[in-house]
Enzyme design. Structure first.
Site, short mmCIF file in Angstrom:
data_model
loop_
_atom_site.label_atom_id
_atom_site.label_comp_id
_atom_site.label_asym_id
_atom_site.label_seq_id
_atom_site.Cartn_x
_atom_site.Cartn_y
_atom_site.Cartn_z
N GLU A 154 6.57 5.92 -16.08
CA GLU A 154 7.41 6.95 -15.51
C GLU A 154 8.55 6.20 -14.87
O GLU A 154 9.73 6.83 -15.36
CB GLU A 154 6.59 7.66 -14.98
N GLN A 199 -9.47 9.19 -46.93
CA GLN A 199 -8.13 9.45 -46.86
C GLN A 199 -7.77 9.65 -45.20
O GLN A 199 -6.80 9.08 -44.70
CB GLN A 199 -7.42 10.49 -47.39
N GLU A 251 4.02 -3.58 -13.38
CA GLU A 251 5.56 -4.13 -13.65
C GLU A 251 6.44 -2.97 -13.71
O GLU A 251 7.45 -3.06 -14.41
CB GLU A 251 5.52 -4.92 -15.04
N PRO A 286 0.75 -1.29 0.10
CA PRO A 286 0.21 0.04 -0.03
C PRO A 286 0.79 1.42 0.05
O PRO A 286 0.47 2.15 -0.50
CB PRO A 286 -1.01 -0.21 1.26
#
Length: 366
Positions: A354, A265, A350, A113
């Protein structure tokens, strides 16, 4: 083989697993029969012994079928590899075989936590008491955790002083007295795998469950994460490729102003950019996987850069695929919103993206 498995055993059921929050045990055990639960565990230790590049290829294909389920398989592989790589013969005999067949499921327990990006500040304490460690503390956001989830918890705990050198790695098995779980988290995505806190209250764990030596835990955790980051990046690629392919089919069929919107396009440029950026992310991830397999000095840097780029790109491609669907993309009747929700968390777990920048910058700047 992974592509065929995903098409037959994951993709047709992914929406139902998401809606009903089903942990698809049978499907994952079928994946384990193909070796997908021990992809880079060495053959000497009962695994398949493939490289990190081959693991990325497999994870990418599995995530095409269901990013959430593929991501849990990635986490299970990481935990299994950590025991096989750093454990002793007795520990491998106890756990690796069952994990490789997914007779038992594994979770990786690092985050707390108050210790997320600053993982080295974790506070869960393990105090030696004879032939046991007594654990007190809690882990947060643990994939696979819960009474109906994983059986093996590979936990980073503090056995020494402050900082990374005071951290050790220990396996806690479901059913251990003092081990409990919080309520299942209510999440934006990743609904096909449980997520809960893991709590230790005077939890007595045998010293024989210590992986490596005391103080090795942070090093073990970080080496595990190199592979985990590659796999999560690959899961983003697979989910995004599914979103792109789905969008291509949709724009060919959807007509506005008397023409398929694929004829415009503006649509063509979006599709071209999505494919180009996805391929660039794929090639960086493959290069990083090769470096990690070869234990290159800059392998961790490349794993971080590839994870950051692949997960950012994957989410962005899925978001643009939703935009191409217009209002229909926002509906649960179409698969795009599920993929978007599943891929969003890859930019956080994981190691946040940052922190991936911090890892790359530290090496680049010496």
């Amino acid at each position: 083989m992974a592509r065929q498995f995903a098409q037959e055993r994951l993709l047709p059921f992914a929406a139902l697993w998401d809606e009903e929050k089903t942990f698809p045990v049978d499907a994952m055990r079928a994946a384990a029969e193909l070796g997908f639960a021990a992809i880079y565990v060495s053959e000497d230790h009962g695994g398949v012994g493939l490289s990190r590049l081959e693991s990325a290829l497999i994870m990418e294909q599995l995530a095409y079928g269901c990013p959430s389920t593929a991501a849990y398989i990635s986490i299970h592989n990481m935990a299994n590899w950590m025991i096989a790589q750093f454990g002793n013969d007795e520990q491998r005999a106890r756990w690796v075989g069952d994990l490789s067949e997914m007779k038992r499921f594994a979770s990786y327990c690092l985050t707390e936590p108050s210790a997320g990006s600053d993982a080295a500040s974790l506070k869960t304490r393990a105090v030696r008491d004879g032939d046991h460690y007594v654990l007190n503390g809690a882990k947060a956001f643990i994939s696979g955790a819960g009474d109906m989830g994983a059986d093996i918890y590979v936990c980073m705990v503090r056995t020494g002083g402050d900082g990374p050198k005071g951290i050790s790695c220990i396996v806690v098995e479901k059913g251990t007295e003092g081990l409990s779980f919080g309520a299942q988290e209510r999440k934006l995505g990743w609904h096909s795998q449980p997520t809960a806190s893991v709590n230790f209250d005077a939890c007595r764990v045998p010293v024989a469950n210590l992986i490596g030596a005391e103080g090795d835990g942070f090093k073990i955790a970080m080496q595990g994460l190199d592979g985990g980051r590659l796999n999560i990046g690959a899961c983003s690629l697979g989910g995004a490729q599914f979103a792109l392919d789905t969008a291509i089919d949709y724009v060919k069929e959807r007509q506005q102003f008397g023409r398929p919107i694929a004829d415009f396009q503006a649509t063509q440029f979006k599709i071209a950019d999505m494919a180009t950026e996805l391929e660039a992310a794929r090639l960086l991830l493959y290069a990083a996987a090769q470096k990690v397999s070869e234990k290159a000095p800059d392998g961790t840097q490349y794993a971080a850069m590839a994870k950051r780029f692949a997960t950012d790109t994957g989410f962005d491609v899925a978001n643009r695929a939703l935009q191409l669907h217009g209002g229909y993309g926002y509906l649960m009747d179409y698969p795009i919103e599920r993929v978007l929700r599943d891929l969003r968390v890859h930019q956080i777990l994981e190691g946040t993206n940052e922190i991936m920048r911090v890892i790359a910058a530290r090496r680049l700047l010496g």
